[in-house]
Design a protein around this motif. Structure first.
Motif, PDB file in Angstrom:
ATOM      1  N   LEU A 273       0.841  -1.188   0.000  1.00  0.00           N
ATOM      2  CA  LEU A 273       0.000   0.000   0.000  1.00  0.00           C
ATOM      3  C   LEU A 273       0.875   1.235   0.000  1.00  0.00           C
ATOM      4  N   ASN A 274       0.390   2.291  -0.627  1.00  0.00           N
ATOM      5  CA  ASN A 274       1.137   3.540  -0.656  1.00  0.00           C
ATOM      6  C   ASN A 274       1.453   4.002   0.764  1.00  0.00           C
ATOM      7  N   GLY A 275       2.721   4.317   1.003  1.00  0.00           N
ATOM      8  CA  GLY A 275       3.128   4.785   2.322  1.00  0.00           C
ATOM      9  C   GLY A 275       3.479   3.687   3.300  1.00  0.00           C
ATOM     10  N   SER A 276       3.434   2.438   2.848  1.00  0.00           N
ATOM     11  CA  SER A 276       3.750   1.321   3.736  1.00  0.00           C
ATOM     12  C   SER A 276       4.922   0.525   3.175  1.00  0.00           C
ATOM     13  N   ASN A 277       5.735   0.016   4.076  1.00  0.00           N
ATOM     14  CA  ASN A 277       6.848  -0.843   3.666  1.00  0.00           C
ATOM     15  C   ASN A 277       6.506  -2.326   3.779  1.00  0.00           C
ATOM     16  N   ASP A 278       5.322  -2.612   4.280  1.00  0.00           N
ATOM     17  CA  ASP A 278       4.917  -4.000   4.504  1.00  0.00           C
ATOM     18  C   ASP A 278       4.276  -4.591   3.251  1.00  0.00           C
ATOM     19  N   ALA A 279       4.754  -5.763   2.863  1.00  0.00           N
ATOM     20  CA  ALA A 279       4.171  -6.459   1.714  1.00  0.00           C
ATOM     21  C   ALA A 279       2.781  -6.969   2.077  1.00  0.00           C
ATOM     22  N   GLN A 280       1.859  -6.843   1.145  1.00  0.00           N
ATOM     23  CA  GLN A 280       0.502  -7.352   1.352  1.00  0.00           C
ATOM     24  C   GLN A 280       0.459  -8.860   1.141  1.00  0.00           C
ATOM     25  N   GLN A 281      -0.468  -9.497   1.829  1.00  0.00           N
ATOM     26  CA  GLN A 281      -0.654 -10.929   1.671  1.00  0.00           C
ATOM     27  C   GLN A 281      -1.616 -11.206   0.511  1.00  0.00           C
ATOM     28  N   PRO A 282      -1.442 -12.321  -0.191  1.00  0.00           N
ATOM     29  CA  PRO A 282      -2.361 -12.671  -1.279  1.00  0.00           C
ATOM     30  C   PRO A 282      -3.788 -12.813  -0.758  1.00  0.00           C
ATOM     31  N   TRP A 283      -4.740 -12.473  -1.608  1.00  0.00           N
ATOM     32  CA  TRP A 283      -6.154 -12.653  -1.248  1.00  0.00           C
ATOM     33  C   TRP A 283      -6.969 -12.798  -2.526  1.00  0.00           C
ATOM     34  N   ARG A 284      -7.797 -13.827  -2.558  1.00  0.00           N
ATOM     35  CA  ARG A 284      -8.701 -14.021  -3.699  1.00  0.00           C
ATOM     36  C   ARG A 284     -10.130 -14.145  -3.178  1.00  0.00           C
ATOM     37  N   PRO A 285     -11.040 -13.304  -3.632  1.00  0.00           N
ATOM     38  CA  PRO A 285     -12.439 -13.407  -3.206  1.00  0.00           C
ATOM     39  C   PRO A 285     -13.024 -14.772  -3.576  1.00  0.00           C
ATOM     40  N   LYS A 286     -13.977 -15.214  -2.772  1.00  0.00           N
ATOM     41  CA  LYS A 286     -14.615 -16.502  -3.043  1.00  0.00           C
ATOM     42  C   LYS A 286     -15.531 -16.430  -4.264  1.00  0.00           C
ATOM     43  N   GLN A 287     -16.162 -15.269  -4.457  1.00  0.00           N
ATOM     44  CA  GLN A 287     -17.104 -15.126  -5.558  1.00  0.00           C
ATOM     45  C   GLN A 287     -16.978 -13.756  -6.199  1.00  0.00           C
ATOM     46  N   VAL A 288     -17.159 -13.710  -7.512  1.00  0.00           N
ATOM     47  CA  VAL A 288     -17.264 -12.454  -8.259  1.00  0.00           C
ATOM     48  C   VAL A 288     -18.579 -12.479  -9.019  1.00  0.00           C
ATOM     49  N   TYR A 289     -19.427 -11.518  -8.727  1.00  0.00           N
ATOM     50  CA  TYR A 289     -20.724 -11.406  -9.401  1.00  0.00           C
ATOM     51  C   TYR A 289     -20.775 -10.079 -10.159  1.00  0.00           C
TER      52      TYR A 289
END
Length: 240
Positions: A135-151
């Protein structure tokens, strides 16, 4: 903040028109809901980007969503490429929604189909561990995330739906959120140019479409969606 549902639209007002009743209903049941607009709608014939910002904030308050963000992509000109996908991925990993609602896969406005595919692709890519984002302004890497559903909610075109949601009791909230966009819809006193969505016919159609979808499934009002994979239920008796 983790969200249950993240509703994404190419323009401010897409979400309210396409799935506002569904969001109001889920929020009333205790679900945490957020909204993301890809653009500020700056190419809209009526109003300005600034008026859209204010209208979007009012609509968010009416629906009771937890958060609303705008990615400020170029209205009319954003594309489905790595740069734009990564920005959507950051949002998905930030809020970790179980369900994503997004634009119609094919529609009159070119941004709707583009936004639909962009979000769909980003939802898949967001689950890949080797794609690194911060995220902008953060040094921490984000964790992967995939939504269960896309409608995909249905917009201008009458696309055949794969499922409908009963929004009986929440139509008034939907309409109030839609008409928070005062510069965009029917106003008999307006001196600004007419567009396909400024007619009284269009404003009326928001309600009579929901009414007709409800008629087809035996309820008063409903909103319709297309899906990316089969819808599964635990029992036939879970279906209305």
């Amino acid at each position: 903040m983790k969200l249950d549902i993240l509703a994404i639209g190419a323009h401010p007002d897409d979400v309210e028109l396409g799935c506002g009743g569904t969001l109001a209903k889920e929020i009333a049941s205790g679900k945490k809901v957020g909204i993301v607009d890809l653009t500020r709608g700056e190419l809209g014939t009526r109003g300005t980007a600034e008026t859209r910002d204010n209208e979007a904030a009012n609509a968010c308050r009416i629906l009771g969503a937890e958060v609303r963000e705008n990615l400020k992509f170029a209205d009319g000109f954003f594309i489905n490429d790595k740069q734009h996908q990564l920005e959507v991925i950051k949002i998905l990993r930030k809020y970790k929604p179980e369900i994503v609602l997004c634009n119609a896969i094919n529609d009159r406005h070119i941004d709707h189909g583009k936004g639909s595919q962009l979000v769909s692709d980003a939802c898949f890519l967001s689950g890949l561990i080797k794609i690194e984002t911060k995220l902008n302004g953060s040094n921490d890497a984000q964790q992967p995330w995939r939504p269960k559903q896309v409608y995909h909610y249905i917009q201008w075109k009458n696309i055949e739906p794969d499922l409908v949601v009963d929004i009986t009791g929440f139509m008034d909230a939907k309409m109030e959120a839609v008409f928070a966009y005062k510069t965009q819809f029917y106003d008999e006193n307006s001196k600004e140019p007419e567009t396909p969505i400024t007619s009284k016919n269009f404003s009326d159609s928001v309600k009579y479409r929901a009414n007709d979808l409800g008629r087809l499934v035996g309820v008063e009002y409903a909103e319709a969606y297309t899906v990316e994979r089969y819808v599964a239920v635990d029992s036939l008796f879970n279906l209305k």
